[in-house]
Design a protein around this motif. Structure first.
Motif, PDB file in Angstrom:
ATOM      1  N   LEU A  77       0.708  -1.126   0.012  1.00  0.00           N
ATOM      2  CA  LEU A  77       0.254  -0.009  -0.061  1.00  0.00           C
ATOM      3  C   LEU A  77       0.780   1.287  -0.043  1.00  0.00           C
ATOM      4  CD1 LEU A  77      -3.043   1.169   0.422  1.00  0.00           C
ATOM      5  CD2 LEU A  77      -2.497   1.012   2.801  1.00  0.00           C
ATOM      6  N   VAL A  78       1.843   1.207   0.888  1.00  0.00           N
ATOM      7  CA  VAL A  78       2.704   2.438   1.101  1.00  0.00           C
ATOM      8  C   VAL A  78       3.699   2.514  -0.328  1.00  0.00           C
ATOM      9  CG1 VAL A  78       4.630   3.504   2.273  1.00  0.00           C
ATOM     10  CG2 VAL A  78       2.970   2.202   3.419  1.00  0.00           C
ATOM     11  N   GLU A  79       4.136   1.482  -1.127  1.00  0.00           N
ATOM     12  CA  GLU A  79       4.763   1.423  -2.123  1.00  0.00           C
ATOM     13  C   GLU A  79       4.062   2.160  -3.226  1.00  0.00           C
ATOM     14  OE1 GLU A  79       8.537   0.430  -3.058  1.00  0.00           O
ATOM     15  OE2 GLU A  79       8.319   1.519  -1.259  1.00  0.00           O
ATOM     16  N   SER A  80       2.800   1.740  -3.154  1.00  0.00           N
ATOM     17  CA  SER A  80       1.959   2.393  -4.282  1.00  0.00           C
ATOM     18  C   SER A  80       1.384   3.630  -4.137  1.00  0.00           C
ATOM     19  CB  SER A  80       0.937   1.153  -4.641  1.00  0.00           C
ATOM     20  OG  SER A  80       0.018   1.235  -3.653  1.00  0.00           O
ATOM     21  N   GLY A  81       1.896   4.285  -3.006  1.00  0.00           N
ATOM     22  CA  GLY A  81       1.675   5.646  -2.877  1.00  0.00           C
ATOM     23  C   GLY A  81       0.440   5.932  -2.003  1.00  0.00           C
ATOM     24  N   GLY A  82      -0.070   4.919  -1.279  1.00  0.00           N
ATOM     25  CA  GLY A  82      -1.086   5.143  -0.482  1.00  0.00           C
ATOM     26  C   GLY A  82      -0.704   5.210   1.009  1.00  0.00           C
ATOM     27  N   GLU A  83      -1.694   5.168   1.979  1.00  0.00           N
ATOM     28  CA  GLU A  83      -1.312   5.586   3.218  1.00  0.00           C
ATOM     29  C   GLU A  83      -2.078   4.622   4.158  1.00  0.00           C
ATOM     30  OE1 GLU A  83      -2.071   9.330   5.693  1.00  0.00           O
ATOM     31  OE2 GLU A  83      -1.050   9.958   3.859  1.00  0.00           O
ATOM     32  N   VAL A  84      -1.521   3.968   5.220  1.00  0.00           N
ATOM     33  CA  VAL A  84      -2.129   3.129   6.113  1.00  0.00           C
ATOM     34  C   VAL A  84      -3.152   3.885   6.976  1.00  0.00           C
ATOM     35  CG1 VAL A  84      -1.886   1.424   8.027  1.00  0.00           C
ATOM     36  CG2 VAL A  84      -0.097   1.403   6.238  1.00  0.00           C
ATOM     37  N   GLU A  85      -4.226   3.425   7.185  1.00  0.00           N
ATOM     38  CA  GLU A  85      -5.127   4.372   8.234  1.00  0.00           C
ATOM     39  C   GLU A  85      -5.185   3.317   9.285  1.00  0.00           C
ATOM     40  OE1 GLU A  85      -8.981   5.736   6.312  1.00  0.00           O
ATOM     41  OE2 GLU A  85      -7.769   5.736   4.646  1.00  0.00           O
ATOM     42  N   GLN A  86      -5.421   3.855  10.481  1.00  0.00           N
ATOM     43  CA  GLN A  86      -5.818   3.318  11.673  1.00  0.00           C
ATOM     44  C   GLN A  86      -7.387   2.634  11.534  1.00  0.00           C
ATOM     45  OE1 GLN A  86      -4.785   5.471  15.320  1.00  0.00           O
ATOM     46  NE2 GLN A  86      -5.724   3.735  16.609  1.00  0.00           N
ATOM     47  N   THR A  87      -7.258   1.246  11.687  1.00  0.00           N
ATOM     48  CA  THR A  87      -8.255   0.474  11.402  1.00  0.00           C
ATOM     49  C   THR A  87      -8.338  -0.876  12.283  1.00  0.00           C
ATOM     50  OG1 THR A  87      -7.582  -0.748   9.596  1.00  0.00           O
ATOM     51  CG2 THR A  87      -8.882   1.161   9.117  1.00  0.00           C
ATOM     52  N   THR A  88      -9.336  -1.366  12.446  1.00  0.00           N
ATOM     53  CA  THR A  88      -9.414  -2.709  12.917  1.00  0.00           C
ATOM     54  C   THR A  88      -9.963  -3.631  11.940  1.00  0.00           C
ATOM     55  OG1 THR A  88     -10.079  -1.698  15.244  1.00  0.00           O
ATOM     56  CG2 THR A  88     -10.522  -4.164  14.712  1.00  0.00           C
ATOM     57  N   MET A  89      -9.082  -4.907  11.698  1.00  0.00           N
ATOM     58  CA  MET A  89      -9.444  -5.979  10.773  1.00  0.00           C
ATOM     59  C   MET A  89      -9.841  -7.100  11.376  1.00  0.00           C
ATOM     60  SD  MET A  89      -8.136  -4.109   7.845  1.00  0.00           S
ATOM     61  CE  MET A  89      -7.413  -5.044   6.626  1.00  0.00           C
ATOM     62  N   ASN A  90     -10.507  -8.014  10.457  1.00  0.00           N
ATOM     63  CA  ASN A  90     -10.832  -9.410  11.010  1.00  0.00           C
ATOM     64  C   ASN A  90      -9.847 -10.435  10.066  1.00  0.00           C
ATOM     65  OD1 ASN A  90     -12.627 -10.339  12.706  1.00  0.00           O
ATOM     66  ND2 ASN A  90     -14.367  -9.836  11.677  1.00  0.00           N
ATOM     67  N   PHE A  91      -9.496 -11.402  10.625  1.00  0.00           N
ATOM     68  CA  PHE A  91      -8.741 -12.207   9.804  1.00  0.00           C
ATOM     69  C   PHE A  91      -9.589 -13.203   9.338  1.00  0.00           C
ATOM     70  CE2 PHE A  91      -5.913 -16.254   9.654  1.00  0.00           C
ATOM     71  CZ  PHE A  91      -5.107 -15.930   8.577  1.00  0.00           C
ATOM     72  N   ASN A  92      -9.432 -13.682   8.044  1.00  0.00           N
ATOM     73  CA  ASN A  92     -10.430 -14.770   7.257  1.00  0.00           C
ATOM     74  C   ASN A  92      -9.299 -15.732   7.198  1.00  0.00           C
ATOM     75  OD1 ASN A  92     -11.733 -16.634   5.894  1.00  0.00           O
ATOM     76  ND2 ASN A  92     -12.547 -14.932   4.716  1.00  0.00           N
ATOM     77  N   ALA A  93      -9.528 -16.979   8.235  1.00  0.00           N
ATOM     78  CA  ALA A  93      -8.649 -18.213   8.113  1.00  0.00           C
ATOM     79  C   ALA A  93      -8.785 -18.860   6.890  1.00  0.00           C
ATOM     80  CB  ALA A  93      -9.053 -19.036   9.172  1.00  0.00           C
TER      81      ALA A  93
END
Ligand code: ADP
Ligand code: MG
Length: 484
Positions: A242-258
């Motif tokens: 994401l960062v390499e493609s010019g994006g920015e990490v946003e503070q979020t909560t994610m779920n893991f899908n096993a």
């Protein structure tokens, strides 16, 4: 252009919830027995009825102190409780009683293995006491969510780490260490698959060399150590790309899908709760005195790290052996018993990791169900050390008989089956002479430098003694005779 992942450094912190194996709940006498019919382990206190009052379970405090001492935390004297307010169907009170500003333990560390296998310290920020919520089940009824409040109020310790991890692998190693610890301390069964250990991970990335941390993303809902590692590795890769493609990490909560091995957005920072913490008015602060901490310390069982050190430094075992022996508490306790009965620690370790482990694996049983007493294994070791029986006879003949019945001692079994080794020099000398007499040409060959024929004579001696010749003594006698 391919992404250069090595330009970035991942930063990870873990929050673990440890469900304590107390008999009753954190603030009531309701049972905590797992697997009871839904909504049977509930009293008006668990249900949050008005007018009920919580009462502190002393076992929760003891468990927290034990864990804190084990990781080298400072233990707080004045422990206040706070209400963390939020509405959810599995939280009947409408708030959780937790410790907000006064966690019982602060500081300390857990040693993990880094990528090179070297020890690395992971700092512990805090450990605090709180209570679990009930369970919402979305997959039983097609139209409704079902609620089971048996778990509501079960005591938890929340253990928060410093952002000291640099890979999913280190996090995996940490979880294994923490599980080992809670099992040694006997405060939780540490079973992640059954939910008695739950873990949220916080992941960020930063360009290598930069001191400031990147924005973190929290990932929830992993039900195994491997999935924690996978979630972290996935998230690191996603953020770097994401960062390499010019994006920015946003503070979020994610779920893991096993099923897919991916993390998916659960909520963004805008949805963050305001828990409106305030001091719990119905519970007095708990005072943990130095004297109390001292008492808990006195009754602490040996920790895996202490046993590891003892096995390497005092018993001279390899680090590999020591780590296998301390991996599981019951195995370590059996070994501890065993070395009370024998001073041959290396042989004891070999028995544990060889015959005994194989038997446990083959039968799919735990060491607690292993039928042979440690003192009997020690007798077996002594028989071999005294050259009464060979190692092979001990492991392949006597050991299987001991597994079947414990009515006879190893020595009795060896005697009645005629397995006692012949180390009597006179008897052996006779066999040696007979063997040499049988192959005079081979004796010549030996004298002419063909040392390999020694094996032939050894074979003869073993045959004549019906396998009972002590190989060490026989070998010596054959050599002497040939060199005469
Ligand atoms: P919050 O206030 O969002 O709960 P905390 O500061 O309490 O955040 O930290 C929660 C967890 O996240 C801790 O384990 C901490 O080590 C970890 N953490 C904090 N900042 C970062 C970061 N930038 N990257 C990765 N992990 C972090
Ligand atoms: Mg926090």
């Amino acid at each position: 252009m391919p992404v250069d992942y090595s330009k970035y450094e991942p930063v990870i912190g873990l929050e673990i919830h440890i469900q304590l194996s107390t008999k009753s709940k954190a603030y009531s006498s309701d049972s905590t027995t797992y697997g009871e019919p839904p909504n049977t382990n509930v009293s008006p206190i668990s249900l949050g009825h008005p007018g009920t009052l919580p009462l502190m379970n002393k076992k929760t405090i003891e468990s927290a102190v034990k864990l804190g001492l084990a990781v080298g935390s400072d233990i707080r004297e004045m422990n206040e409780f706070a209400r963390k307010n939020y509405f959810y169907a599995d939280l009947p009170k409408g708030y959780q009683i937790t410790q907000h500003e006064t966690p019982i333990c602060t500081g300390g560390n857990v040693v993990v293995k880094d990528a090179e296998g070297n020890p690395k310290n992971i700092g512990i920020t805090r450990i605090h006491m709180e209570e679990d919520s009930g369970k919402s089940m979305h997959d039983i009824d097609p139209f409704n969510t079902l609620i089971d409040l048996n778990r509501a109020g079960v005591p938890l310790l929340e253990m928060v780490s410093e952002p000291d991890f640099r890979s999913g692998e280190e996090a995996y190693s940490y979880l294994s260490e923490v599980r080992k610890l809670v099992r040694y301390l006997d405060i939780s069964d540490g079973n992640m698959e059954e939910g008695s250990m739950r873990c949220d991970v916080n992941v960020s990335v930063r360009p290598k060399g930069r001191e400031k941390f990147g924005t973190k993303v929290e990932v929830k809902n992993m039900n195994s150590f491997r999935n924690v590692q996978k979630a972290i590795d996935f998230e690191i890769k996603r953020q770097i790309e994401l960062v390499e493609s010019g994006g920015e990490v946003e503070q979020t909560t994610m779920n893991f899908n096993a099923a897919t091995g991916e993390t998916i957005l659960l909520r963004s920072k805008e949805d963050a709760h305001d828990y409106r913490y305030f001091t719990e008015p119905d519970l007095q602060p708990v005072v943990v005195t130095e004297e109390y901490v001292g008492k808990v310390k006195e009754n602490m069982p040996a920790l895996p790290s202490e046993l590891f050190e003892k096995y390497v430094k005092e018993l001279g075992l390899s680090e590999y052996d020591a780590s296998i022996l301390t991996e599981n508490k019951s195995i370590a306790l059996y070994f501890e018993d065993l070395i009370q009965h024998t001073s041959n620690a290396k042989a004891a370790a070999n028995w544990m990791m060889g015959e005994i482990k194989s038997h446990l694996n083959a039968k799919a049983i735990e060491i607690d169900d292993f039928p042979i007493a440690s003192s009997t294994i020690a007798e077996l070791i002594a028989l071999v050390d005294d050259s009464k029986i060979s190692n092979t006879v001990a492991s392949q003949k006597v050991f299987p008989l001991l597994l079947e019945s414990n009515s006879k001692s190893p020595l009795e079994l060896a005697k009645e089956n005629n397995w006692i080794q012949e180390s009597n020099q006179d008897a052996l000398t006779g066999f040696v002479e007979a063997a040499l007499a049988k192959y005079p040409d081979k004796v010549e060959e030996y004298k002419n430098g063909k040392k390999g024929v020694l094996g032939l004579f050894m074979g003869e001696v073993m045959k004549m003694s019906q396998g009972k010749a002590d190989p060490k003594v026989a070998n010596q006698l054959v050599r002497q005779a040939l060199e005469k």
